[in-house]
Design a protein around this motif. Structure first.
Motif, PDB file in Angstrom:
ATOM      1  N   ILE A   1      14.876  -5.579   8.155  1.00 36.52           N
ATOM      2  CA  ILE A   1      15.341  -4.659   7.109  1.00 36.52           C
ATOM      3  C   ILE A   1      14.611  -3.322   7.127  1.00 36.52           C
ATOM      4  CG2 ILE A   1      16.139  -6.512   5.619  1.00 36.52           C
ATOM      5  CD1 ILE A   1      13.571  -6.158   3.971  1.00 36.52           C
ATOM      6  N   ASP A   2      13.502  -3.236   7.868  1.00 36.53           N
ATOM      7  CA  ASP A   2      12.782  -1.963   7.972  1.00 36.53           C
ATOM      8  C   ASP A   2      11.853  -2.019   9.175  1.00 36.53           C
ATOM      9  OD1 ASP A   2      12.025   0.595   7.404  1.00 36.53           O
ATOM     10  OD2 ASP A   2      10.857   0.122   5.614  1.00 36.53           O
ATOM     11  N   ALA A   3      11.621  -0.881   9.774  1.00 37.16           N
ATOM     12  CA  ALA A   3      10.713  -0.779  10.918  1.00 37.16           C
ATOM     13  C   ALA A   3      10.091   0.608  10.908  1.00 37.16           C
ATOM     14  CB  ALA A   3      11.452  -1.037  12.228  1.00 37.16           C
ATOM     15  N   LYS A   4       8.785   0.636  11.080  1.00 38.58           N
ATOM     16  CA  LYS A   4       8.067   1.905  11.092  1.00 38.58           C
ATOM     17  C   LYS A   4       6.729   1.701  11.794  1.00 38.58           C
ATOM     18  CE  LYS A   4       8.369   4.040   7.153  1.00 38.58           C
ATOM     19  NZ  LYS A   4       9.607   4.781   7.428  1.00 38.58           N
ATOM     20  N   GLY A   5       6.414   2.575  12.736  1.00 38.62           N
ATOM     21  CA  GLY A   5       5.143   2.457  13.443  1.00 38.62           C
ATOM     22  C   GLY A   5       5.024   1.130  14.163  1.00 38.62           C
ATOM     23  N   ALA A   6       3.930   0.407  13.902  1.00 34.22           N
ATOM     24  CA  ALA A   6       3.674  -0.874  14.558  1.00 34.22           C
ATOM     25  C   ALA A   6       4.294  -2.043  13.816  1.00 34.22           C
ATOM     26  CB  ALA A   6       2.161  -1.089  14.687  1.00 34.22           C
ATOM     27  N   PHE A   7       5.061  -1.781  12.739  1.00 32.21           N
ATOM     28  CA  PHE A   7       5.499  -2.860  11.860  1.00 32.21           C
ATOM     29  C   PHE A   7       7.020  -3.015  11.808  1.00 32.21           C
ATOM     30  CE2 PHE A   7       1.545  -1.139   9.895  1.00 32.21           C
ATOM     31  CZ  PHE A   7       0.734  -2.231  10.154  1.00 32.21           C
TER      32      PHE A   7
ATOM     33  N   ARG B   1      14.365 -13.522  -1.750  1.00 36.38           N
ATOM     34  CA  ARG B   1      14.323 -14.009  -0.379  1.00 36.38           C
ATOM     35  C   ARG B   1      12.916 -13.907   0.193  1.00 36.38           C
ATOM     36  NH1 ARG B   1      19.612 -10.443   1.425  1.00 36.38           N
ATOM     37  NH2 ARG B   1      21.168 -11.611   0.216  1.00 36.38           N
ATOM     38  N   LYS B   2      12.657 -14.773   1.160  1.00 39.67           N
ATOM     39  CA  LYS B   2      11.369 -14.725   1.843  1.00 39.67           C
ATOM     40  C   LYS B   2      11.359 -13.570   2.842  1.00 39.67           C
ATOM     41  CE  LYS B   2      11.505 -19.018   3.196  1.00 39.67           C
ATOM     42  NZ  LYS B   2      11.137 -20.297   3.848  1.00 39.67           N
ATOM     43  N   ARG B   3      10.199 -12.930   2.942  1.00 43.40           N
ATOM     44  CA  ARG B   3      10.030 -11.812   3.867  1.00 43.40           C
ATOM     45  C   ARG B   3       8.714 -11.970   4.615  1.00 43.40           C
ATOM     46  NH1 ARG B   3      11.678 -10.273  -1.111  1.00 43.40           N
ATOM     47  NH2 ARG B   3      13.828  -9.516  -1.214  1.00 43.40           N
ATOM     48  N   GLN B   4       8.686 -11.427   5.825  1.00 46.56           N
ATOM     49  CA  GLN B   4       7.466 -11.462   6.627  1.00 46.56           C
ATOM     50  C   GLN B   4       7.264 -10.118   7.310  1.00 46.56           C
ATOM     51  OE1 GLN B   4       8.368 -15.372   8.781  1.00 46.56           O
ATOM     52  NE2 GLN B   4       6.155 -15.550   8.480  1.00 46.56           N
ATOM     53  N   LEU B   5       5.995  -9.795   7.545  1.00 49.54           N
ATOM     54  CA  LEU B   5       5.646  -8.580   8.265  1.00 49.54           C
ATOM     55  C   LEU B   5       5.296  -8.939   9.698  1.00 49.54           C
ATOM     56  CD1 LEU B   5       5.207  -5.506   7.892  1.00 49.54           C
ATOM     57  CD2 LEU B   5       2.770  -6.017   7.599  1.00 49.54           C
TER      58      LEU B   5
ATOM     59  N   ILE C   1       7.036  -3.053   1.680  1.00 50.10           N
ATOM     60  CA  ILE C   1       7.464  -1.654   1.780  1.00 50.10           C
ATOM     61  C   ILE C   1       6.565  -0.919   2.764  1.00 50.10           C
ATOM     62  CG2 ILE C   1       7.795   0.490   0.501  1.00 50.10           C
ATOM     63  CD1 ILE C   1       8.353  -1.215  -1.965  1.00 50.10           C
ATOM     64  N   LEU C   2       7.186  -0.306   3.766  1.00 52.03           N
ATOM     65  CA  LEU C   2       6.463   0.462   4.777  1.00 52.03           C
ATOM     66  C   LEU C   2       6.439   1.933   4.386  1.00 52.03           C
ATOM     67  CD1 LEU C   2       7.924  -1.121   8.056  1.00 52.03           C
ATOM     68  CD2 LEU C   2       5.833  -1.745   6.832  1.00 52.03           C
ATOM     69  N   LEU C   3       5.249   2.523   4.419  1.00 50.89           N
ATOM     70  CA  LEU C   3       5.075   3.927   4.073  1.00 50.89           C
ATOM     71  C   LEU C   3       4.218   4.611   5.130  1.00 50.89           C
ATOM     72  CD1 LEU C   3       4.318   3.444   0.273  1.00 50.89           C
ATOM     73  CD2 LEU C   3       6.465   4.258   1.250  1.00 50.89           C
ATOM     74  N   ASP C   4       4.360   5.925   5.233  1.00 46.20           N
ATOM     75  CA  ASP C   4       3.607   6.725   6.207  1.00 46.20           C
ATOM     76  C   ASP C   4       2.744   7.719   5.445  1.00 46.20           C
ATOM     77  OD1 ASP C   4       2.709   8.411   8.262  1.00 46.20           O
ATOM     78  OD2 ASP C   4       4.566   8.184   9.398  1.00 46.20           O
ATOM     79  N   THR C   5       1.460   7.758   5.761  1.00 44.80           N
ATOM     80  CA  THR C   5       0.564   8.675   5.043  1.00 44.80           C
ATOM     81  C   THR C   5       0.922  10.135   5.275  1.00 44.80           C
ATOM     82  OG1 THR C   5      -1.014   8.576   6.885  1.00 44.80           O
ATOM     83  CG2 THR C   5      -1.404   7.084   5.035  1.00 44.80           C
ATOM     84  N   ALA C   6       1.656  10.425   6.356  1.00 44.14           N
ATOM     85  CA  ALA C   6       2.070  11.809   6.613  1.00 44.14           C
ATOM     86  C   ALA C   6       2.938  12.334   5.476  1.00 44.14           C
ATOM     87  CB  ALA C   6       2.824  11.896   7.939  1.00 44.14           C
TER      88      ALA C   6
ATOM     89  N   CYS D   1       1.611  -0.987   4.890  1.00 38.98           N
ATOM     90  CA  CYS D   1       2.562  -1.850   4.195  1.00 38.98           C
ATOM     91  C   CYS D   1       1.957  -2.305   2.880  1.00 38.98           C
ATOM     92  CB  CYS D   1       2.908  -3.064   5.063  1.00 38.98           C
ATOM     93  SG  CYS D   1       4.078  -4.217   4.279  1.00 38.98           S
ATOM     94  N   ILE D   2       2.747  -2.212   1.817  1.00 34.80           N
ATOM     95  CA  ILE D   2       2.325  -2.712   0.518  1.00 34.80           C
ATOM     96  C   ILE D   2       3.282  -3.809   0.066  1.00 34.80           C
ATOM     97  CG2 ILE D   2       1.228  -0.558  -0.167  1.00 34.80           C
ATOM     98  CD1 ILE D   2       3.679   0.059  -1.881  1.00 34.80           C
ATOM     99  N   GLU D   3       2.772  -4.697  -0.809  1.00 31.35           N
ATOM    100  CA  GLU D   3       3.582  -5.742  -1.419  1.00 31.35           C
ATOM    101  C   GLU D   3       3.930  -5.307  -2.841  1.00 31.35           C
ATOM    102  OE1 GLU D   3       2.548 -10.052  -0.013  1.00 31.35           O
ATOM    103  OE2 GLU D   3       0.679  -9.050  -0.520  1.00 31.35           O
TER     104      GLU D   3
END
Length: 257
Positions: free
Chosen positions: A16-22, A50-54, A124-129, A181-183
């Motif tokens: 459902i999401d992809a960013k950087g190494a994740f 639903r269950k989610r995994q990183l 949730i994947l976020l970028d410090t930039a 990534c934050i929960e």
């Protein structure tokens, strides 16, 4: 050399999401059910409970994760404490005590992959930039980040933040360039993003989950006087002042599952 089958290529598993190494994968429905739990599983899937995994791809970047979060890893992967000496250990111990996070967050390096424990919380994947290179997180939200990011402790601007704001005196900040990534108890689609340009945001409650380090965070009376605060019925509010961003939930925190 390795090959993984029936994981992300399973029709029940969706990236459902992809960013950087994740990558964040989500199980569309729970197939391990009994007749007694089938109804709950069905309506949970319909309501996106639903269950989610990183999934961490270490060939893209070493990653630092919350202690105890790893479920399985594959390939040439090794774990280190990320500690660079006695002084660094003491610093991390103090930071962990102050923020309530684990003092030592293991760092994983190599060319393989690692999958973290499943959770019903939203990943949730976020970028410090997008946060000016520095972001502050609310307590208990950090799950993982690329190891290029530095972890620091941020202290509130005044002691009243700890005494009356419903939060601790210290928070974890991530600094530098990288993805983290934050929960969250709320999905990304419901999170409210507020951008301030030399302005003020006041929130009645612990709804902010992340904010720019450039913002000054205090706890203040909602009115200019005690009488005004009593008249508004709000009392004390969390105040974010300056230039930067705030990511806010529309509802309060739910118990961890």
């Amino acid at each position: 050399m390795y090959r993984v089958a029936n994981f992300t290529d399973n029709d029940d598993v969706k990236v459902i999401d992809a960013k950087g190494a994740f990558e964040v994968v989500e199980y569309q429905r729970d197939l391990s059910v009994t007749p007694g739990t089938a109804i709950i599983a069905y309506y949970s899937a319909e309501m996106k409970v639903r269950k989610r995994q990183l999934v961490c791809h270490l060939d893209k970047s070493p990653v630092t994760v919350q202690a105890g979060a790893m479920q399985w890893m594959l390939g040439d992967v090794s774990a280190t404490t990320g500690i660079k000496g006695v002084g660094d250990l003491l610093s991390k111990a103090v930071r962990g005590k102050a923020t309530g996070e684990s003092a030592i967050k293991p760092e994983y390096v190599g060319t393989g992959m690692m999958v973290l424990e499943p959770t019903y919380r939203h990943l949730i994947l976020l970028d410090t930039a997008q946060w000016g290179g520095s972001v502050v997180l609310d307590d208990g939200l950090f799950l993982a980040c690329e190891s290029t990011l530095q972890h620091k402790v941020v202290m509130r601007s005044n002691l009243s933040s700890a005494v009356a704001g419903g939060e601790g005196l210290f928070n974890l900040s991530l600094n530098g360039n990288g993805v983290f990534c934050i929960e969250s108890d709320c999905p990304k689609e419901e999170l409210i993003e507020i951008t301030l340009e030399n302005d003020v945001l006041k929130i009645d409650g612990n709804f902010a989950i992340a904010w720019s380090k450039s913002l000054e965070f205090t706890v203040e009376r909602s009115g200019k006087s005690l009488l005004g605060s009593a008249a508004s019925g709000e009392g004390l509010v969390n105040v974010y002042r300056g230039t930067g961003k705030v990511l806010m939930m529309p509802t309060g925190k739910m118990p961890n599952v």
